[in-house]
Design a protein around this motif. Sequence first.
Motif, short mmCIF file in Angstrom:
data_model
loop_
_atom_site.label_atom_id
_atom_site.label_comp_id
_atom_site.label_asym_id
_atom_site.label_seq_id
_atom_site.Cartn_x
_atom_site.Cartn_y
_atom_site.Cartn_z
N LEU A 24 0.83 -1.21 0.00
CA LEU A 24 0.00 0.00 0.00
C LEU A 24 0.86 1.25 0.00
N LYS A 25 0.53 2.18 -0.89
CA LYS A 25 1.24 3.47 -0.99
C LYS A 25 0.23 4.58 -0.70
N LEU A 26 0.48 5.32 0.39
CA LEU A 26 -0.41 6.41 0.81
C LEU A 26 0.40 7.71 0.79
N ASP A 27 0.55 8.29 -0.40
CA ASP A 27 1.25 9.57 -0.50
C ASP A 27 0.24 10.69 -0.67
N GLY A 28 0.74 11.93 -0.88
CA GLY A 28 -0.15 13.07 -0.97
C GLY A 28 -1.18 12.94 -2.07
N VAL A 29 -0.79 12.35 -3.20
CA VAL A 29 -1.73 12.20 -4.32
C VAL A 29 -2.85 11.23 -3.96
N THR A 30 -2.48 10.09 -3.40
CA THR A 30 -3.50 9.10 -3.03
C THR A 30 -4.43 9.61 -1.94
N LEU A 31 -3.87 10.28 -0.93
CA LEU A 31 -4.68 10.73 0.20
C LEU A 31 -5.62 11.86 -0.18
N ARG A 32 -5.27 12.65 -1.21
CA ARG A 32 -6.21 13.69 -1.64
C ARG A 32 -7.50 13.09 -2.17
N THR A 33 -7.42 11.88 -2.70
CA THR A 33 -8.61 11.19 -3.21
C THR A 33 -9.30 10.37 -2.13
N SER A 34 -8.50 9.68 -1.32
CA SER A 34 -9.09 8.76 -0.34
C SER A 34 -9.47 9.43 0.96
N GLY A 35 -8.82 10.57 1.30
CA GLY A 35 -8.97 11.12 2.64
C GLY A 35 -8.21 10.26 3.63
N GLY A 36 -8.45 10.48 4.91
CA GLY A 36 -7.77 9.70 5.94
C GLY A 36 -8.03 8.22 5.78
N VAL A 37 -7.09 7.42 6.27
CA VAL A 37 -7.16 5.96 6.08
C VAL A 37 -6.89 5.27 7.41
N ALA A 38 -7.62 4.19 7.68
CA ALA A 38 -7.37 3.32 8.82
C ALA A 38 -7.14 1.92 8.30
N VAL A 39 -6.06 1.29 8.75
CA VAL A 39 -5.65 -0.02 8.24
C VAL A 39 -5.55 -1.01 9.39
N SER A 40 -6.14 -2.17 9.21
CA SER A 40 -5.96 -3.29 10.13
C SER A 40 -5.21 -4.39 9.39
N PHE A 41 -4.19 -4.96 10.01
CA PHE A 41 -3.36 -5.97 9.36
C PHE A 41 -3.83 -7.38 9.61
N ALA A 42 -4.59 -7.62 10.68
CA ALA A 42 -5.09 -8.97 10.96
C ALA A 42 -6.46 -8.85 11.63
N PRO A 43 -7.56 -9.05 10.88
CA PRO A 43 -7.59 -9.35 9.45
C PRO A 43 -7.26 -8.12 8.61
N LEU A 44 -6.92 -8.33 7.36
CA LEU A 44 -6.53 -7.25 6.48
C LEU A 44 -7.75 -6.43 6.09
N LEU A 45 -7.75 -5.16 6.49
CA LEU A 45 -8.92 -4.31 6.28
C LEU A 45 -8.48 -2.87 6.13
N VAL A 46 -8.95 -2.21 5.08
CA VAL A 46 -8.64 -0.79 4.83
C VAL A 46 -9.95 -0.01 4.79
N ARG A 47 -10.01 1.05 5.59
CA ARG A 47 -11.19 1.91 5.60
C ARG A 47 -10.76 3.33 5.26
N ARG A 48 -11.44 3.96 4.31
CA ARG A 48 -11.09 5.31 3.86
C ARG A 48 -12.22 6.27 4.20
N VAL A 49 -11.86 7.53 4.43
CA VAL A 49 -12.88 8.56 4.67
C VAL A 49 -13.78 8.68 3.45
N ALA A 50 -13.21 8.56 2.25
CA ALA A 50 -14.00 8.70 1.03
C ALA A 50 -15.10 7.65 0.94
#
Length: 719
Positions: free
Chosen positions: A658-684
Amino acid sequence: MALTGLQIRLPDWRAGVLERWLEAERDALVLWLPVALGAGIAAWFVLPDRADWIGWMLASGGVAAAGLVLAGGTRAGRVLLVGGLTAALGCALVWWRAERVAAPVLARPAVVAFSGVVERIEPLPARDLTRLTLATEAASGLPPRVRVNLADGDMPAGLTRGARIALRARLMPPAGAAVPGAHDFARVAWFARIGATGRGFAPVTIVTPGEAAGSDLRQRLSQHVRSRLPGSEGAVAASLATGDQGAIPETDAEAMRRSGLAHLLSVSGLHITAVVAATMVVVLRLLALSPWLALNLRLPLVAAGAGAVAAIGYTWLTGAEVPTLRSCIAALLVLAAVMLGREAITLRLVAVGALLVLLLWPEALVGASFQLSFAAVTAIVALHEHQRVRAFFASRDEDWGRRALRSLASLLLTGLAVEAVLMPIALFHFHKAGLYGALANIVAIPLTTFVIMPLEALALSLDAVGFGAPFWWLCGKALALLLWIARTTADAPGAVAALPMMPRGAFGLMVGGGIWVLLWRTPVRWVGVAPVLAGAGWALATPAPDLIVTGDGRHLAVRMDDAQLAVLRERAGDYVRDLLAEGGGADGELPAIDDMRQARCNADLCLARITRGGRTWRVLATRSSYHLDIADLTAACRRADVVVSERRLPRTCRPRWLKLDGVTLRTSGGVAVSFAPLLVRRVADDHGSHPWVRPPAVMPPRGRENDQPRPGPHGKTVR
């Protein structure tokens, strides 16, 4: 099934069971009208775009049509018809409201000089700030309404509402949720028509004077109360009198929140009720002194009218905010019932109050204030309408000891019921809830209602003749006791339950099941316990995020192997630390990642190793604006699983996952990641295409300071 004309009838045995149940619940059916309206409003906020909103209204219309043809002419058919139409109306109403309040929003941060008319002045003495809401001029190129914070030292003398001022300020668009599950100020600002917020700088010049000094009764009253009671006691007293919480120290405000007593600080139903009840008692007793008036007038009716005037006056004095208006409407409905000789407080009156509020301010539904207040009132009324509870707590001829114990049991049971209902709401919005609130409120609510507020009202009245000092002293002692209760409760072991981001589905199950239990009267109500338990289980089973990244990429929190969250930047402010702690379900101060043995950091980069599910995850984050060697950065990215940066990273930076740089975050907003189980939640994922996400923007004025390069943290220039 038999087809008769346009009506489809259920088999007789099914229709009979359903009709008998609805007949037994006929008095409760009207209570579901605001629920159906609220369901439509909630659907508009939860569903992502206009196609889904239209789909909801069509589906609701289909339910209404089914009510016409399915078991037509029966109670079930009427329930489907009215419920479907109301749910469709709710979605259409809030959609129309969002479009009606549409106003331009600043496109990007800007430092500008402009002038505007002061619409509102909110002193915040605890932060040494004053908040101004300004109506800007069309020629400025700014949104029509902006909100600016000024340091108290920069405030010009004699500034009042209606004044036209000139100032320089750094403005930015209203901030959305920085991380998933956080407060979305952009949504609140959209419905308040605020297009930019920021901080003003001296000098601030008054171009045209406003209202006469001292004309703001609310501000004068707050200042007077604080002059009579210094410190935290005076700040809380001012909050009770005018709703002005700006002077309450953050430590005491946090203690009130952690102890479950924060509701006492915001003017709500408790305060309106106390004012109305006190007014009615005083008016009734004074008028009863005259035998002629007692014999020729309906004194309770006159007292109720005086209570209504007091409720309206108190609401105006405290700023007429939506929560206060909501409480005022409910109080007026109760008084109307008293005047008509009906039972004063019933679930029907609560439903009418909720319906009126949702029709006037449909956006209030998703606010914590609406949910907390109506949930509490509904729980109290439903509990005391239950036959067994009413019979147990009914007045009877018994000694004072038994009467006192019965009253104490009533308070405790009511407090427990309210805490049980409010806890899911508090955990969803604030990610924490006080566990001892029921016990603290047993003392705090009577103390506030029957001691503090009457003493404060008496002291204010006697100040007119110079005899208020003794009562201010007593009021101060009572307020000191209230604050002691809050601090002691907040500091008790296990006082706060913290929970990370709760899924919307889990919250919806708990709310829906709770409403089912509270509104129905027959044993079918207990079916609602199942979704409540399912939602609670879902919320508790949701894994806490291992990585939380703010929408600008500057701040993150990583959960180490000891389950402790650590922040990237040691100098992160209290607001950011609290935001990340709440998002991660942590209670307490977050350490810096530099202090963690699983992390290696320098001035530019941090690498953290996290073991989850039998695997070690490598999280790499940048934390400076310095130039980094592209070859070294590329190699570091290749070894990392996740890379986080506020800047735009080169294409050669390719982490394993996963790459969360300025370009990606401008689209996704803040991000929360869980590694076990694998789960990604975005503000968008939570925002969809609502108007405040991509609002009609205005560009900041060109040729101003905002077009200049800004210095980096080490003196370098970045653009």
